[in-house]
Every structure is written in C-alpha cells, then in structure tokens.
Design a protein around this motif. Structure first.
Motif, PDB file in Angstrom:
ATOM      1  N   MET A  59      13.373  19.913  29.776  1.00 54.42           N
ATOM      2  CA  MET A  59      12.265  20.514  29.075  1.00 54.42           C
ATOM      3  C   MET A  59      11.646  21.550  30.000  1.00 54.42           C
ATOM      4  O   MET A  59      11.459  21.294  31.182  1.00 54.42           O
ATOM      5  CB  MET A  59      11.237  19.444  28.717  1.00 54.42           C
ATOM      6  CG  MET A  59      10.046  20.011  27.972  1.00 54.42           C
ATOM      7  SD  MET A  59       8.805  18.762  27.573  1.00 54.42           S
ATOM      8  CE  MET A  59       7.826  18.824  29.044  1.00 54.42           C
ATOM      9  N   ARG A  60      11.334  22.669  29.486  1.00 50.70           N
ATOM     10  CA  ARG A  60      10.669  23.700  30.272  1.00 50.70           C
ATOM     11  C   ARG A  60       9.162  23.564  30.093  1.00 50.70           C
ATOM     12  O   ARG A  60       8.659  23.575  28.975  1.00 50.70           O
ATOM     13  CB  ARG A  60      11.133  25.078  29.848  1.00 50.70           C
ATOM     14  CG  ARG A  60      10.509  26.174  30.698  1.00 50.70           C
ATOM     15  CD  ARG A  60      11.250  27.453  30.583  1.00 50.70           C
ATOM     16  NE  ARG A  60      12.418  27.329  31.458  1.00 50.70           N
ATOM     17  CZ  ARG A  60      13.294  28.287  31.638  1.00 50.70           C
ATOM     18  NH1 ARG A  60      13.174  29.421  31.010  1.00 50.70           N
ATOM     19  NH2 ARG A  60      14.312  28.110  32.449  1.00 50.70           N
ATOM     20  N   ALA A  61       8.442  23.415  31.204  1.00 52.54           N
ATOM     21  CA  ALA A  61       6.983  23.291  31.180  1.00 52.54           C
ATOM     22  C   ALA A  61       6.383  24.476  31.929  1.00 52.54           C
ATOM     23  O   ALA A  61       6.756  24.747  33.073  1.00 52.54           O
ATOM     24  CB  ALA A  61       6.551  21.986  31.841  1.00 52.54           C
ATOM     25  N   SER A  62       5.471  25.184  31.270  1.00 56.43           N
ATOM     26  CA  SER A  62       4.816  26.367  31.842  1.00 56.43           C
ATOM     27  C   SER A  62       3.362  26.053  32.145  1.00 56.43           C
ATOM     28  O   SER A  62       2.698  25.360  31.367  1.00 56.43           O
ATOM     29  CB  SER A  62       4.866  27.533  30.854  1.00 56.43           C
ATOM     30  OG  SER A  62       6.193  27.822  30.490  1.00 56.43           O
ATOM     31  N   PHE A  63       2.856  26.607  33.244  1.00 56.17           N
ATOM     32  CA  PHE A  63       1.498  26.335  33.695  1.00 56.17           C
ATOM     33  C   PHE A  63       0.702  27.626  33.829  1.00 56.17           C
ATOM     34  O   PHE A  63       1.263  28.705  33.969  1.00 56.17           O
ATOM     35  CB  PHE A  63       1.539  25.564  35.019  1.00 56.17           C
ATOM     36  CG  PHE A  63       2.182  24.222  34.860  1.00 56.17           C
ATOM     37  CD1 PHE A  63       1.420  23.111  34.557  1.00 56.17           C
ATOM     38  CD2 PHE A  63       3.555  24.081  34.957  1.00 56.17           C
ATOM     39  CE1 PHE A  63       2.015  21.876  34.364  1.00 56.17           C
ATOM     40  CE2 PHE A  63       4.159  22.849  34.763  1.00 56.17           C
ATOM     41  CZ  PHE A  63       3.390  21.744  34.471  1.00 56.17           C
ATOM     42  N   ASP A  64      -0.623  27.481  33.803  1.00 57.66           N
ATOM     43  CA  ASP A  64      -1.514  28.631  33.834  1.00 57.66           C
ATOM     44  C   ASP A  64      -1.341  29.508  35.068  1.00 57.66           C
ATOM     45  O   ASP A  64      -1.617  30.700  35.019  1.00 57.66           O
ATOM     46  CB  ASP A  64      -2.980  28.187  33.746  1.00 57.66           C
ATOM     47  CG  ASP A  64      -3.339  27.662  32.363  1.00 57.66           C
ATOM     48  OD1 ASP A  64      -2.619  27.981  31.393  1.00 57.66           O
ATOM     49  OD2 ASP A  64      -4.338  26.930  32.260  1.00 57.66           O
ATOM     50  N   ASP A  65      -0.881  28.935  36.180  1.00 60.74           N
ATOM     51  CA  ASP A  65      -0.701  29.730  37.392  1.00 60.74           C
ATOM     52  C   ASP A  65       0.622  30.496  37.402  1.00 60.74           C
ATOM     53  O   ASP A  65       0.970  31.140  38.380  1.00 60.74           O
ATOM     54  CB  ASP A  65      -0.817  28.859  38.648  1.00 60.74           C
ATOM     55  CG  ASP A  65       0.297  27.843  38.775  1.00 60.74           C
ATOM     56  OD1 ASP A  65       1.164  27.755  37.873  1.00 60.74           O
ATOM     57  OD2 ASP A  65       0.299  27.110  39.789  1.00 60.74           O
ATOM     58  N   VAL A  83       6.787  27.682  36.210  1.00 60.62           N
ATOM     59  CA  VAL A  83       7.557  27.137  35.099  1.00 60.62           C
ATOM     60  C   VAL A  83       8.614  26.215  35.702  1.00 60.62           C
ATOM     61  O   VAL A  83       9.339  26.611  36.610  1.00 60.62           O
ATOM     62  CB  VAL A  83       8.241  28.261  34.289  1.00 60.62           C
ATOM     63  CG1 VAL A  83       9.056  27.679  33.149  1.00 60.62           C
ATOM     64  CG2 VAL A  83       7.217  29.254  33.771  1.00 60.62           C
ATOM     65  N   PHE A  84       8.683  24.984  35.193  1.00 59.07           N
ATOM     66  CA  PHE A  84       9.647  24.011  35.702  1.00 59.07           C
ATOM     67  C   PHE A  84      10.561  23.538  34.581  1.00 59.07           C
ATOM     68  O   PHE A  84      10.116  23.344  33.457  1.00 59.07           O
ATOM     69  CB  PHE A  84       8.927  22.785  36.276  1.00 59.07           C
ATOM     70  CG  PHE A  84       8.098  23.079  37.481  1.00 59.07           C
ATOM     71  CD1 PHE A  84       8.658  23.082  38.749  1.00 59.07           C
ATOM     72  CD2 PHE A  84       6.746  23.356  37.352  1.00 59.07           C
ATOM     73  CE1 PHE A  84       7.886  23.352  39.866  1.00 59.07           C
ATOM     74  CE2 PHE A  84       5.968  23.631  38.463  1.00 59.07           C
ATOM     75  CZ  PHE A  84       6.549  23.625  39.724  1.00 59.07           C
ATOM     76  N   ASP A  85      11.827  23.354  34.913  1.00 60.19           N
ATOM     77  CA  ASP A  85      12.782  22.726  34.001  1.00 60.19           C
ATOM     78  C   ASP A  85      12.888  21.266  34.405  1.00 60.19           C
ATOM     79  O   ASP A  85      13.367  20.954  35.501  1.00 60.19           O
ATOM     80  CB  ASP A  85      14.143  23.409  34.085  1.00 60.19           C
ATOM     81  CG  ASP A  85      14.105  24.825  33.537  1.00 60.19           C
ATOM     82  OD1 ASP A  85      13.361  25.057  32.565  1.00 60.19           O
ATOM     83  OD2 ASP A  85      14.797  25.694  34.072  1.00 60.19           O
ATOM     84  N   ILE A  86      12.423  20.368  33.539  1.00 57.90           N
ATOM     85  CA  ILE A  86      12.387  18.943  33.842  1.00 57.90           C
ATOM     86  C   ILE A  86      13.455  18.248  32.994  1.00 57.90           C
ATOM     87  O   ILE A  86      13.427  18.342  31.770  1.00 57.90           O
ATOM     88  CB  ILE A  86      11.000  18.343  33.534  1.00 57.90           C
ATOM     89  CG1 ILE A  86       9.896  19.169  34.215  1.00 57.90           C
ATOM     90  CG2 ILE A  86      10.940  16.881  33.970  1.00 57.90           C
ATOM     91  CD1 ILE A  86       8.495  18.824  33.748  1.00 57.90           C
ATOM     92  N   PRO A  87      14.394  17.557  33.632  1.00 57.44           N
ATOM     93  CA  PRO A  87      15.448  16.864  32.863  1.00 57.44           C
ATOM     94  C   PRO A  87      14.867  15.809  31.922  1.00 57.44           C
ATOM     95  O   PRO A  87      13.940  15.081  32.276  1.00 57.44           O
ATOM     96  CB  PRO A  87      16.302  16.198  33.949  1.00 57.44           C
ATOM     97  CG  PRO A  87      15.991  16.931  35.207  1.00 57.44           C
ATOM     98  CD  PRO A  87      14.568  17.397  35.078  1.00 57.44           C
TER      99      PRO A  87
END
Length: 88
Positions: free
Chosen positions: A1-7, A10-14
């Motif tokens: 899952m790709r999670a994006s943050f305000d700063d 962006v991380f791809d989390i299995p």
C-alpha cells in the motif's frame, strides 16, 4: 500500500506487514505478550481503505479481517520499518 504524508514522504508498505501488524485486538491481543501470528499474511490483499476521521485508516483485507484502525503515525512507522526508502 502506498501511504503519503504531509511532509512529502511516500512509503510503499507490503500488505503482509500491514496484516501482521494490525492494531486490532484480534492480532495484538488484550495485553502484553498476547500478539497472535497471522500465518497467511504474505498472501493477503487489501480490498478497501476507509478514512477514520483525519487520524487513521481502516483497512479491509481479502481474508475478511477488517477490524484494524491504522493511525497515520502507525502507518509512518511501518513504512519506515519496511526498509523502503521514501519517495519524495
């Protein structure tokens, strides 16, 4: 899952990591030392992601698990722990 943050991170989390680390009582138990293994975690898929206010996301997995509420702080920690370099 790709999670994006305000700063901008962006991380791809299995999905498997998300399933194994579900914050639900079903996985974590009700106290220290009660965490349960999820043997099929590496074969699951996320079928839905539903916002919970502005602080979390509820993930629905194809194995029927849907009771974990993932705070953005947890998602950030899981993304960093996954060892995947953040995208900017």
């Amino acid at each position: 899952m790709r999670a994006s943050f305000d700063d901008g991170a962006v991380f791809d989390i299995p999905y498997g990591l998300l399933r194994r680390e579900s914050p639900s009582a079903e996985v974590q138990g009700h106290g220290p030392g009660q965490k349960r293994a999820v043997p099929h975690a590496d074969s699951v898929m996320v079928t839905a992601a539903e916002p919970v206010g502005r602080y979390a996301v509820r993930l629905v997995f194809d194995d029927g698990h849907d009771s974990g509420i993932y705070a953005w702080t947890l998602l950030r920690a899981l993304g960093e722990a996954a060892g995947r370099a953040p995208h900017r």
